[in-house]
Write a protein that holds these residues in place. Sequence first.
Motif, PDB file in Angstrom:
ATOM      1  N   MET A   1       0.839  -1.178   0.000  1.00 23.02           N
ATOM      2  CA  MET A   1       0.000   0.000   0.000  1.00 23.02           C
ATOM      3  C   MET A   1       0.889   1.249   0.000  1.00 23.02           C
ATOM      4  O   MET A   1       1.828   1.364   0.761  1.00 23.02           O
ATOM      5  N   LYS A   2       0.551   2.168  -0.875  1.00 19.21           N
ATOM      6  CA  LYS A   2       1.294   3.407  -0.994  1.00 19.21           C
ATOM      7  C   LYS A   2       0.654   4.492  -0.120  1.00 19.21           C
ATOM      8  O   LYS A   2      -0.556   4.545   0.008  1.00 19.21           O
ATOM      9  N   ILE A   3       1.533   5.344   0.464  1.00 15.69           N
ATOM     10  CA  ILE A   3       1.055   6.459   1.266  1.00 15.69           C
ATOM     11  C   ILE A   3       1.254   7.727   0.453  1.00 15.69           C
ATOM     12  O   ILE A   3       2.370   8.038   0.021  1.00 15.69           O
ATOM     13  N   ASN A   4       0.160   8.482   0.256  1.00 14.80           N
ATOM     14  CA  ASN A   4       0.292   9.721  -0.511  1.00 14.80           C
ATOM     15  C   ASN A   4       0.673  10.872   0.412  1.00 14.80           C
ATOM     16  O   ASN A   4       0.796  10.710   1.637  1.00 14.80           O
ATOM     17  N   TRP A   5       0.858  12.057  -0.155  1.00 14.25           N
ATOM     18  CA  TRP A   5       1.307  13.220   0.598  1.00 14.25           C
ATOM     19  C   TRP A   5       0.344  13.604   1.718  1.00 14.25           C
ATOM     20  O   TRP A   5       0.769  13.919   2.836  1.00 14.25           O
ATOM     21  N   GLY A   6      -0.913  13.603   1.449  1.00 18.63           N
ATOM     22  CA  GLY A   6      -1.912  13.984   2.443  1.00 18.63           C
ATOM     23  C   GLY A   6      -1.886  13.060   3.649  1.00 18.63           C
ATOM     24  O   GLY A   6      -1.907  13.521   4.805  1.00 18.63           O
ATOM     25  N   THR A   7      -1.803  11.759   3.424  1.00 20.68           N
ATOM     26  CA  THR A   7      -1.745  10.799   4.525  1.00 20.68           C
ATOM     27  C   THR A   7      -0.455  10.956   5.316  1.00 20.68           C
ATOM     28  O   THR A   7      -0.458  10.886   6.548  1.00 20.68           O
ATOM     29  N   GLY A   8       0.651  11.213   4.641  1.00 19.83           N
ATOM     30  CA  GLY A   8       1.926  11.406   5.317  1.00 19.83           C
ATOM     31  C   GLY A   8       1.920  12.629   6.226  1.00 19.83           C
ATOM     32  O   GLY A   8       2.439  12.592   7.346  1.00 19.83           O
ATOM     33  N   ILE A   9       1.310  13.712   5.741  1.00 18.23           N
ATOM     34  CA  ILE A   9       1.232  14.926   6.554  1.00 18.23           C
ATOM     35  C   ILE A   9       0.354  14.697   7.781  1.00 18.23           C
ATOM     36  O   ILE A   9       0.694  15.101   8.895  1.00 18.23           O
ATOM     37  N   VAL A  10      -0.781  14.027   7.608  1.00 16.22           N
ATOM     38  CA  VAL A  10      -1.678  13.737   8.735  1.00 16.22           C
ATOM     39  C   VAL A  10      -0.965  12.841   9.752  1.00 16.22           C
ATOM     40  O   VAL A  10      -1.046  13.074  10.970  1.00 16.22           O
ATOM     41  N   LEU A  11      -0.253  11.832   9.296  1.00 20.07           N
ATOM     42  CA  LEU A  11       0.480  10.948  10.200  1.00 20.07           C
ATOM     43  C   LEU A  11       1.588  11.718  10.943  1.00 20.07           C
ATOM     44  O   LEU A  11       1.832  11.482  12.140  1.00 20.07           O
ATOM     45  N   ALA A  12       2.250  12.634  10.256  1.00 15.44           N
ATOM     46  CA  ALA A  12       3.293  13.436  10.900  1.00 15.44           C
ATOM     47  C   ALA A  12       2.685  14.329  11.988  1.00 15.44           C
ATOM     48  O   ALA A  12       3.242  14.441  13.093  1.00 15.44           O
ATOM     49  N   PHE A  13       1.548  14.957  11.700  1.00 15.10           N
ATOM     50  CA  PHE A  13       0.875  15.780  12.717  1.00 15.10           C
ATOM     51  C   PHE A  13       0.439  14.943  13.913  1.00 15.10           C
ATOM     52  O   PHE A  13       0.615  15.351  15.068  1.00 15.10           O
ATOM     53  N   ILE A  14      -0.118  13.784  13.667  1.00 15.50           N
ATOM     54  CA  ILE A  14      -0.562  12.906  14.764  1.00 15.50           C
ATOM     55  C   ILE A  14       0.636  12.460  15.606  1.00 15.50           C
ATOM     56  O   ILE A  14       0.581  12.450  16.831  1.00 15.50           O
ATOM     57  N   GLY A  15       1.745  12.127  14.948  1.00 11.68           N
ATOM     58  CA  GLY A  15       2.948  11.733  15.682  1.00 11.68           C
ATOM     59  C   GLY A  15       3.500  12.871  16.524  1.00 11.68           C
ATOM     60  O   GLY A  15       3.879  12.675  17.688  1.00 11.68           O
ATOM     61  N   PHE A  16       3.532  14.084  15.965  1.00 14.64           N
ATOM     62  CA  PHE A  16       4.044  15.241  16.707  1.00 14.64           C
ATOM     63  C   PHE A  16       3.157  15.577  17.897  1.00 14.64           C
ATOM     64  O   PHE A  16       3.648  15.819  19.009  1.00 14.64           O
ATOM     65  N   ILE A  17       1.854  15.583  17.694  1.00 17.85           N
ATOM     66  CA  ILE A  17       0.918  15.885  18.779  1.00 17.85           C
ATOM     67  C   ILE A  17       1.013  14.816  19.864  1.00 17.85           C
ATOM     68  O   ILE A  17       1.004  15.127  21.060  1.00 17.85           O
ATOM     69  N   SER A  18       1.150  13.567  19.492  1.00 21.32           N
ATOM     70  CA  SER A  18       1.302  12.500  20.485  1.00 21.32           C
ATOM     71  C   SER A  18       2.589  12.674  21.276  1.00 21.32           C
ATOM     72  O   SER A  18       2.611  12.469  22.497  1.00 21.32           O
ATOM     73  N   PHE A  19       3.655  13.041  20.612  1.00 18.81           N
ATOM     74  CA  PHE A  19       4.945  13.281  21.257  1.00 18.81           C
ATOM     75  C   PHE A  19       4.830  14.402  22.299  1.00 18.81           C
ATOM     76  O   PHE A  19       5.285  14.259  23.434  1.00 18.81           O
ATOM     77  N   ILE A  20       4.226  15.524  21.937  1.00 23.61           N
ATOM     78  CA  ILE A  20       4.057  16.655  22.851  1.00 23.61           C
ATOM     79  C   ILE A  20       3.156  16.263  24.026  1.00 23.61           C
ATOM     80  O   ILE A  20       3.470  16.557  25.181  1.00 23.61           O
ATOM     81  N   LEU A  21       2.035  15.616  23.769  1.00 28.22           N
ATOM     82  CA  LEU A  21       1.121  15.211  24.836  1.00 28.22           C
ATOM     83  C   LEU A  21       1.788  14.238  25.812  1.00 28.22           C
ATOM     84  O   LEU A  21       1.558  14.315  27.022  1.00 28.22           O
ATOM     85  N   PHE A  22       2.610  13.339  25.297  1.00 23.46           N
ATOM     86  CA  PHE A  22       3.315  12.399  26.166  1.00 23.46           C
ATOM     87  C   PHE A  22       4.180  13.141  27.184  1.00 23.46           C
ATOM     88  O   PHE A  22       4.153  12.848  28.377  1.00 23.46           O
ATOM     89  N   PHE A  23       4.944  14.143  26.721  1.00 22.40           N
ATOM     90  CA  PHE A  23       5.818  14.880  27.637  1.00 22.40           C
ATOM     91  C   PHE A  23       5.045  15.799  28.581  1.00 22.40           C
ATOM     92  O   PHE A  23       5.443  15.985  29.725  1.00 22.40           O
TER      93      PHE A  23
END
Length: 152
Positions: A1-23
């Motif tokens: 399965m290929k990940i397009n630009w939109g999905t990659g950006i959403v995943l990056a935002f979710i990862g960043f927000i999760s990282f901040i919330l964890f700390f």
Amino acid sequence: MKINWGTGIVLAFIGFISFILFFVVRMSMDNKANHDLVTENYYKAELGYQNEIDAENNARIKEVDLSLESTDKGIKLIFPNNLNIENIKGTVSLYRPSNKHLDFDLPLSLSEDYLLIPDNRLLDGRWDIKVFWEYKGEAFLFKEKITYRQSK
């Protein structure tokens, strides 16, 4: 399965927000982090702050500022020599910003025109000195921030 630009950006935002919330959650739950106020009764102390401003202005207007002198025995708090020392009443508060357990108060009882704060009560480092005193019914305040070094 290929990940397009939109999905990659959403995943990056979710990862960043999760990282901040964890700390944020980790730091707010950590017992090592000290979240105390500077003073225990902060709001009560805030109400009396106008009295401090008036006392400080009173000292400036009447030109009765105190001076500090570092000696081998500690810190000398020198009062103006034109005042009658029997009429001076008040307290000296020493506040250590890095450790509230080192804070202490001394009553003003003068036999000379100075008060000696002994060397054994002071550690090297930053101290906030506040002298609230009365002379013939008038309130005065002296505040100073110092960095103390014990003489060897």
